[in-house]
Enzyme design. Structure first.
Site, mmCIF file in Angstrom:
data_model
loop_
_atom_site.group_PDB
_atom_site.id
_atom_site.type_symbol
_atom_site.label_atom_id
_atom_site.label_comp_id
_atom_site.label_asym_id
_atom_site.label_seq_id
_atom_site.Cartn_x
_atom_site.Cartn_y
_atom_site.Cartn_z
ATOM 1 N N THR A 48 0.831 -1.209 0.000
ATOM 2 C CA THR A 48 0.000 0.000 0.000
ATOM 3 C C THR A 48 0.857 1.247 0.000
ATOM 4 O O THR A 48 0.548 2.232 -0.677
ATOM 5 C CB THR A 48 -0.958 0.000 1.215
ATOM 6 O OG1 THR A 48 -1.760 -1.184 1.165
ATOM 7 C CG2 THR A 48 -1.864 1.219 1.213
ATOM 8 N N CYS A 49 1.949 1.213 0.725
ATOM 9 C CA CYS A 49 2.853 2.362 0.795
ATOM 10 C C CYS A 49 3.465 2.655 -0.568
ATOM 11 O O CYS A 49 3.573 3.816 -0.974
ATOM 12 C CB CYS A 49 3.951 2.101 1.825
ATOM 13 S SG CYS A 49 3.317 1.705 3.466
#
Length: 161
Positions: A48-49
């Site tokens: 997600t990062c």
């Protein structure tokens, strides 16, 4: 106790990559006399990062600067070497300052840490974003959507300027 709007950023020493190698930077140096868009995330190179959170701030860097942000800071409980490599791999150079909170000093003082030991990650940061004006938190957005960067994303933060 978790940080909130109106709180002063606590004193802490973080690390970033300078031309001479890893270098300390205090929160006073980072936030004093400036408007800073800070976003924090659990870990460099994580899905997600890497796929949502950091790319959103890179894509919106010009708009954030136009809206009055002096510095965009990506903070993670990683070391300066990892943050630098990840920033280069993502194309953040010149847009987003990659800062390591390797000992989770600021993260814990803000009350925004999480226990990632179940994933082999130890103490990590919650996913959040904030606007900080001259060392004071103006807005704070702690992510409410697991596996996403919506509440803490660049577009939401931009709408708050």
């Amino acid at each position: 106790m978790s940080a909130k709007a109106g709180d002063k950023i606590p004193d802490a020493t973080l690390m970033h990559m300078s031309d001479a190698g890893p270098a300390p930077i205090t929160t006073g140096e980072l936030f004093g006399g400036k408007t800073v868009a800070l976003f924090a995330l659990p870990g460099a190179f994580t899905p997600t990062c890497s796929n949502q959170h950091l790319p959103g701030f890179i894509e919106n860097a010009e708009a954030l600067n136009t809206a009055g942000v002096d510095t965009i800071v990506c903070l993670s409980v990683n070391d300066a070497f990892v943050m630098d490599a990840w920033g280069k791999q993502q194309g953040a150079t010149g847009k987003v300052m990659m800062v390591g909170d390797g000992n989770a000093e600021l993260t814990e003082k803000l009350g925004l840490s999480m226990d990632g030991s179940g994933f082999g990650m130890g103490t990590r940061s919650l996913r959040y974003s904030m606007i900080v004006r001259d060392g004071v938190i103006e807005t704070l957005n702690v992510e409410g959507n697991p596996g996403q960067a919506v509440d803490s994303g660049a577009e939401n933060l931009l709408s708050q300027l």
